[in-house]
Design a protein around this motif. Structure first.
Motif, PDB file in Angstrom:
ATOM      1  N   TYR A  12     -87.952  25.520  -8.348  1.00  0.00           N
ATOM      2  CA  TYR A  12     -86.537  25.270  -8.092  1.00  0.00           C
ATOM      3  C   TYR A  12     -86.059  26.086  -6.895  1.00  0.00           C
ATOM      4  N   LEU A  13     -86.404  27.371  -6.860  1.00  0.00           N
ATOM      5  CA  LEU A  13     -85.985  28.221  -5.736  1.00  0.00           C
ATOM      6  C   LEU A  13     -86.531  27.694  -4.411  1.00  0.00           C
ATOM      7  N   GLU A  14     -87.801  27.333  -4.399  1.00  0.00           N
ATOM      8  CA  GLU A  14     -88.408  26.822  -3.166  1.00  0.00           C
ATOM      9  C   GLU A  14     -87.713  25.528  -2.724  1.00  0.00           C
ATOM     10  N   THR A  15     -87.428  24.663  -3.676  1.00  0.00           N
ATOM     11  CA  THR A  15     -86.759  23.402  -3.351  1.00  0.00           C
ATOM     12  C   THR A  15     -85.355  23.650  -2.803  1.00  0.00           C
ATOM     13  N   ILE A  16     -84.623  24.546  -3.425  1.00  0.00           N
ATOM     14  CA  ILE A  16     -83.280  24.889  -2.924  1.00  0.00           C
ATOM     15  C   ILE A  16     -83.389  25.452  -1.513  1.00  0.00           C
ATOM     16  N   PHE A  17     -84.363  26.317  -1.285  1.00  0.00           N
ATOM     17  CA  PHE A  17     -84.580  26.892   0.040  1.00  0.00           C
ATOM     18  C   PHE A  17     -84.818  25.792   1.068  1.00  0.00           C
ATOM     19  N   ILE A  18     -85.698  24.862   0.771  1.00  0.00           N
ATOM     20  CA  ILE A  18     -86.026  23.773   1.702  1.00  0.00           C
ATOM     21  C   ILE A  18     -84.801  22.893   1.948  1.00  0.00           C
ATOM     22  N   ILE A  48     -80.194  29.339 -15.519  1.00  0.00           N
ATOM     23  CA  ILE A  48     -81.131  30.462 -15.660  1.00  0.00           C
ATOM     24  C   ILE A  48     -81.225  31.234 -14.344  1.00  0.00           C
ATOM     25  N   LEU A  49     -81.362  30.510 -13.235  1.00  0.00           N
ATOM     26  CA  LEU A  49     -81.443  31.174 -11.925  1.00  0.00           C
ATOM     27  C   LEU A  49     -80.152  31.929 -11.609  1.00  0.00           C
ATOM     28  N   LYS A  50     -79.033  31.369 -12.028  1.00  0.00           N
ATOM     29  CA  LYS A  50     -77.742  32.025 -11.809  1.00  0.00           C
ATOM     30  C   LYS A  50     -77.665  33.315 -12.626  1.00  0.00           C
ATOM     31  N   THR A  51     -78.070  33.242 -13.893  1.00  0.00           N
ATOM     32  CA  THR A  51     -78.059  34.419 -14.769  1.00  0.00           C
ATOM     33  C   THR A  51     -78.952  35.528 -14.214  1.00  0.00           C
ATOM     34  N   LYS A  52     -80.054  35.158 -13.601  1.00  0.00           N
ATOM     35  CA  LYS A  52     -80.984  36.144 -13.040  1.00  0.00           C
ATOM     36  C   LYS A  52     -80.537  36.650 -11.669  1.00  0.00           C
ATOM     37  N   GLY A  53     -79.449  36.089 -11.149  1.00  0.00           N
ATOM     38  CA  GLY A  53     -78.897  36.571  -9.892  1.00  0.00           C
ATOM     39  C   GLY A  53     -79.546  36.007  -8.639  1.00  0.00           C
ATOM     40  N   TYR A  54     -80.249  34.872  -8.763  1.00  0.00           N
ATOM     41  CA  TYR A  54     -80.913  34.278  -7.610  1.00  0.00           C
ATOM     42  C   TYR A  54     -80.034  33.278  -6.864  1.00  0.00           C
ATOM     43  N   ILE A  55     -79.052  32.714  -7.562  1.00  0.00           N
ATOM     44  CA  ILE A  55     -78.155  31.725  -6.940  1.00  0.00           C
ATOM     45  C   ILE A  55     -76.731  31.953  -7.445  1.00  0.00           C
ATOM     46  N   TYR A  56     -75.786  31.341  -6.745  1.00  0.00           N
ATOM     47  CA  TYR A  56     -74.431  31.183  -7.265  1.00  0.00           C
ATOM     48  C   TYR A  56     -73.933  29.823  -6.808  1.00  0.00           C
ATOM     49  N   ILE A  57     -72.911  29.350  -7.457  1.00  0.00           N
ATOM     50  CA  ILE A  57     -72.321  28.066  -7.116  1.00  0.00           C
ATOM     51  C   ILE A  57     -70.974  28.355  -6.457  1.00  0.00           C
ATOM     52  N   SER A  59     -67.271  27.341  -4.323  1.00  0.00           N
ATOM     53  CA  SER A  59     -66.087  26.553  -4.704  1.00  0.00           C
ATOM     54  C   SER A  59     -66.247  25.054  -4.436  1.00  0.00           C
ATOM     55  N   ASN A  60     -67.229  24.684  -3.602  1.00  0.00           N
ATOM     56  CA  ASN A  60     -67.513  23.267  -3.330  1.00  0.00           C
ATOM     57  C   ASN A  60     -68.681  22.749  -4.167  1.00  0.00           C
ATOM     58  N   ASN A  61     -69.061  23.522  -5.178  1.00  0.00           N
ATOM     59  CA  ASN A  61     -70.207  23.192  -6.042  1.00  0.00           C
ATOM     60  C   ASN A  61     -71.530  23.163  -5.288  1.00  0.00           C
ATOM     61  N   HIS A  62     -71.606  23.886  -4.187  1.00  0.00           N
ATOM     62  CA  HIS A  62     -72.872  24.034  -3.464  1.00  0.00           C
ATOM     63  C   HIS A  62     -73.682  25.147  -4.112  1.00  0.00           C
ATOM     64  N   ILE A  63     -74.972  24.930  -4.199  1.00  0.00           N
ATOM     65  CA  ILE A  63     -75.876  25.963  -4.699  1.00  0.00           C
ATOM     66  C   ILE A  63     -76.200  26.871  -3.528  1.00  0.00           C
ATOM     67  N   VAL A  64     -75.969  28.154  -3.704  1.00  0.00           N
ATOM     68  CA  VAL A  64     -76.186  29.132  -2.640  1.00  0.00           C
ATOM     69  C   VAL A  64     -77.169  30.184  -3.140  1.00  0.00           C
ATOM     70  N   LEU A  65     -78.188  30.455  -2.344  1.00  0.00           N
ATOM     71  CA  LEU A  65     -79.137  31.510  -2.683  1.00  0.00           C
ATOM     72  C   LEU A  65     -78.487  32.874  -2.425  1.00  0.00           C
ATOM     73  N   THR A  66     -78.615  33.785  -3.374  1.00  0.00           N
ATOM     74  CA  THR A  66     -78.178  35.157  -3.148  1.00  0.00           C
ATOM     75  C   THR A  66     -79.203  35.822  -2.231  1.00  0.00           C
ATOM     76  N   GLU A  67     -78.949  37.051  -1.848  1.00  0.00           N
ATOM     77  CA  GLU A  67     -79.911  37.756  -1.006  1.00  0.00           C
ATOM     78  C   GLU A  67     -81.276  37.850  -1.688  1.00  0.00           C
ATOM     79  N   SER A  68     -81.296  38.219  -2.963  1.00  0.00           N
ATOM     80  CA  SER A  68     -82.576  38.317  -3.680  1.00  0.00           C
ATOM     81  C   SER A  68     -83.175  36.930  -3.906  1.00  0.00           C
ATOM     82  N   GLY A  69     -82.332  35.928  -4.131  1.00  0.00           N
ATOM     83  CA  GLY A  69     -82.816  34.561  -4.295  1.00  0.00           C
ATOM     84  C   GLY A  69     -83.444  34.036  -3.021  1.00  0.00           C
TER      85      GLY A  69
END
Length: 125
Positions: A12-18, A48-57, A59-69
């Motif tokens: 999931y992380l790799e796909t979001i990154f791409i 799950i990724l959000k809870t682990k601090g790898y992403i956040y959503i 205000s436009n419902n975009h998935i954004v990678l955090t620095e660690s994500g």
């Protein structure tokens, strides 16, 4: 394997990154379409990724990678690219090399990865 997440989480992380590299905003449906999973499955994984601090959503419902994500996603992506290139240098067709790399990138040891990296650096000229 990258610390604290399973193989599916890494995918999931790799796909979001791409997807982030090719778009101004990534939504859950984009991830679902890219991976061929249902939106409810993606929503659960994103939670799950959000809870682990790898992403956040945002205000436009975009998935954004955090620095660690971003760091973890880039590491996974780089592993994938390196292993793919290694197999291509050995005559494996790109599609097959990329598919095999996707399976290998999660379980390969750091020592083996370093050897692959040295090999690719020496032979990719």
């Amino acid at each position: 394997m990258i610390e604290n997440i399973r193989e599916s989480g890494e995918n999931y992380l790799e796909t979001i990154f791409i997807l982030t590299q090719n778009s101004d905003g990534v939504h859950a449906i984009d991830v679902a379409n890219a991976l061929g999973f249902s939106k409810p499955s993606i929503t659960r994984a994103l939670g799950i990724l959000k809870t682990k601090g790898y992403i956040y959503i945002d205000s436009n419902n975009h998935i954004v990678l955090t620095e660690s994500g971003y760091k973890k996603a880039k590491e996974i992506y780089d592993r994938h690219q390196l292993i793919t290139k290694f197999w291509e240098l050995h005559g494996v067709a790109h599609d097959i090399a990329a598919k095999d790399a996707c399976r290998m990138e999660h379980d390969i040891s750091e020592q083996t990865l370093e050897c692959i990296k040295k090999y690719v650096e020496q032979h990719n000229k």
